[in-house]
Scaffold this motif. Structure first.
Motif, mmCIF file in Angstrom:
data_model
loop_
_atom_site.group_PDB
_atom_site.id
_atom_site.type_symbol
_atom_site.label_atom_id
_atom_site.label_comp_id
_atom_site.label_asym_id
_atom_site.label_seq_id
_atom_site.Cartn_x
_atom_site.Cartn_y
_atom_site.Cartn_z
ATOM 1 N N UNK A 113 -1.956 -24.624 -8.308
ATOM 2 C CA UNK A 113 -2.096 -25.198 -7.003
ATOM 3 C C UNK A 113 -1.575 -24.593 -5.680
ATOM 4 N N UNK A 114 -1.206 -23.232 -6.111
ATOM 5 C CA UNK A 114 -1.091 -22.167 -4.883
ATOM 6 C C UNK A 114 0.354 -21.839 -4.787
ATOM 7 N N UNK A 115 1.207 -21.833 -5.941
ATOM 8 C CA UNK A 115 2.642 -21.041 -5.771
ATOM 9 C C UNK A 115 2.383 -19.839 -6.290
ATOM 10 N N UNK A 116 1.956 -18.955 -5.670
ATOM 11 C CA UNK A 116 1.728 -17.560 -5.811
ATOM 12 C C UNK A 116 1.509 -16.654 -4.667
ATOM 13 N N UNK A 117 1.803 -15.353 -4.659
ATOM 14 C CA UNK A 117 1.791 -14.504 -3.530
ATOM 15 C C UNK A 117 1.787 -13.075 -4.132
ATOM 16 N N UNK A 118 1.715 -11.976 -3.134
ATOM 17 C CA UNK A 118 1.596 -10.657 -3.398
ATOM 18 C C UNK A 118 2.994 -10.162 -2.986
ATOM 19 N N UNK A 119 3.439 -9.206 -4.046
ATOM 20 C CA UNK A 119 4.575 -8.564 -3.925
ATOM 21 C C UNK A 119 4.453 -7.164 -3.899
ATOM 22 N N UNK A 120 4.456 -6.215 -2.809
ATOM 23 C CA UNK A 120 3.858 -5.013 -2.803
ATOM 24 C C UNK A 120 5.162 -4.153 -2.430
ATOM 25 N N UNK A 121 5.468 -3.096 -3.367
ATOM 26 C CA UNK A 121 6.420 -1.954 -3.056
ATOM 27 C C UNK A 121 5.699 -0.827 -2.993
ATOM 28 N N UNK A 122 5.897 -0.331 -1.803
ATOM 29 C CA UNK A 122 5.368 0.753 -1.162
ATOM 30 C C UNK A 122 6.316 2.068 -1.661
ATOM 31 N N UNK A 123 5.642 3.242 -2.012
ATOM 32 C CA UNK A 123 6.258 4.469 -2.643
ATOM 33 C C UNK A 123 7.227 5.018 -1.486
ATOM 34 N N UNK A 124 8.167 5.493 -1.864
ATOM 35 C CA UNK A 124 9.343 6.171 -1.055
ATOM 36 C C UNK A 124 8.762 7.453 -0.394
ATOM 37 N N UNK A 125 7.970 8.090 -1.186
ATOM 38 C CA UNK A 125 7.401 9.270 -0.509
ATOM 39 C C UNK A 125 5.857 9.059 -0.295
ATOM 40 N N UNK A 126 5.587 8.270 1.163
ATOM 41 C CA UNK A 126 4.360 7.865 1.178
ATOM 42 C C UNK A 126 3.355 9.219 1.238
ATOM 43 N N UNK A 127 3.495 10.311 1.287
ATOM 44 C CA UNK A 127 2.750 11.408 1.359
ATOM 45 C C UNK A 127 2.094 11.609 -0.060
ATOM 46 N N UNK A 128 2.614 10.990 -1.186
ATOM 47 C CA UNK A 128 2.047 11.166 -2.325
ATOM 48 C C UNK A 128 0.878 10.185 -2.653
ATOM 49 N N UNK A 129 0.838 9.164 -1.830
ATOM 50 C CA UNK A 129 -0.302 8.222 -1.713
ATOM 51 C C UNK A 129 -1.656 8.586 -0.882
ATOM 52 N N UNK A 130 -2.826 8.295 -1.548
ATOM 53 C CA UNK A 130 -4.118 8.580 -0.583
ATOM 54 C C UNK A 130 -3.854 8.178 0.700
ATOM 55 N N UNK A 131 -4.391 8.679 1.644
ATOM 56 C CA UNK A 131 -4.517 8.269 2.944
ATOM 57 C C UNK A 131 -5.640 7.219 3.229
#
Length: 237
Positions: free
Chosen positions: A128-146
């Motif tokens: 019925x709608x009780x859900x959501x996104x939980x996003x944890x960004x990496x501490x070293x953002x240079x390790x993630x693709x641009x």
């Protein structure tokens, strides 16, 4: 349609802790044009507001239960959450009764695309709608693709029918880009059926599953997102 879900949730700080508040309630939600349905919500939106933190952050989430029934919040995919904070009603904590408040505290340890949702009467409450996104960004953002733009697509398929970000066709929003841009799309399935997600004419590079980068990213036209799964894909437009 009226109403938009998944809006980033603002927070306050208490020392080095990020403090978020989620209030549950029943609402009337316009799923498709002119079709209003009774829905369960966090902060009067569906899906609930997006919680976004950085790897290593101390997190406090205050749950205020405005429903006429008990509820809890489970942190789907998060590592290292203390047992008493894991949000499984009648197992790791007593249900949070109507009008009551419960405070969750933990450290956001594993970066990636995760979810939060009810873990009491889940077919009805999550459906019925009780859900959501939980996003944890990496501490070293240079390790993630641009990338140039980011989209999150929360899939659900029970009480309100098949919805993407709380809306059914033709009220689903388009993903837009300019030629040459790279999109990051986060798929997360909060429903009970598999949903094959497909782009016509552009392949997806599957980078991570359930928050874990793949040892070898791969290309595909159709990605079958099973219940509980989360994927991070890149699309070169």
């Amino acid at each position: 349609t009226n109403g938009k879900g998944g809006i980033p949730l603002e927070y306050t700080t208490d020392g080095d802790t990020r403090v978020f508040t989620l209030t549950t309630s029943k609402i009337q939600w316009e799923t498709t044009p002119g079709q209003f349905q009774e829905a369960y919500s966090y902060n009067k939106m569906l899906p609930g507001p997006e919680i976004r933190v950085t790897e290593g952050d101390k997190v406090r989430v205050i749950l205020r239960n405005g429903l006429p029934e008990s509820t809890v919040i489970h942190w789907h995919g998060l590592q290292g959450v203390p047992n008493k904070m894991d949000g499984v009603g009648n197992l790791t904590q007593p249900p949070v009764k109507p009008g009551e408040t419960f405070t969750y505290e933990f450290v956001a340890k594993n970066p990636g695309t995760h979810m939060y949702h009810s873990h009491i009467n889940a077919m009805k409450q999550v459906g019925g709608g009780m859900l959501g996104a939980f996003i944890i960004e990496p501490k070293d953002k240079s390790s993630y693709p641009q990338f140039d733009k980011e989209y999150t697509m929360v899939l659900n398929d029970t009480v309100l029918g098949f919805t993407i970000n709380g809306k059914g066709f033709p009220a689903t929003e388009a993903l837009t880009a300019k030629k040459g841009q790279k999109l990051l799309i986060r798929f997360m399935n909060e429903g009970n059926m598999n949903h094959p997600m497909h782009l016509h004419g552009m392949p997806m590079q599957v980078y991570a599953r359930d928050g874990y980068p793949l040892p070898q990213p791969y290309m595909c036209d159709t990605l079958d997102v099973a219940p509980g799964n989360r994927y991070e894909v890149f699309v070169d437009c």
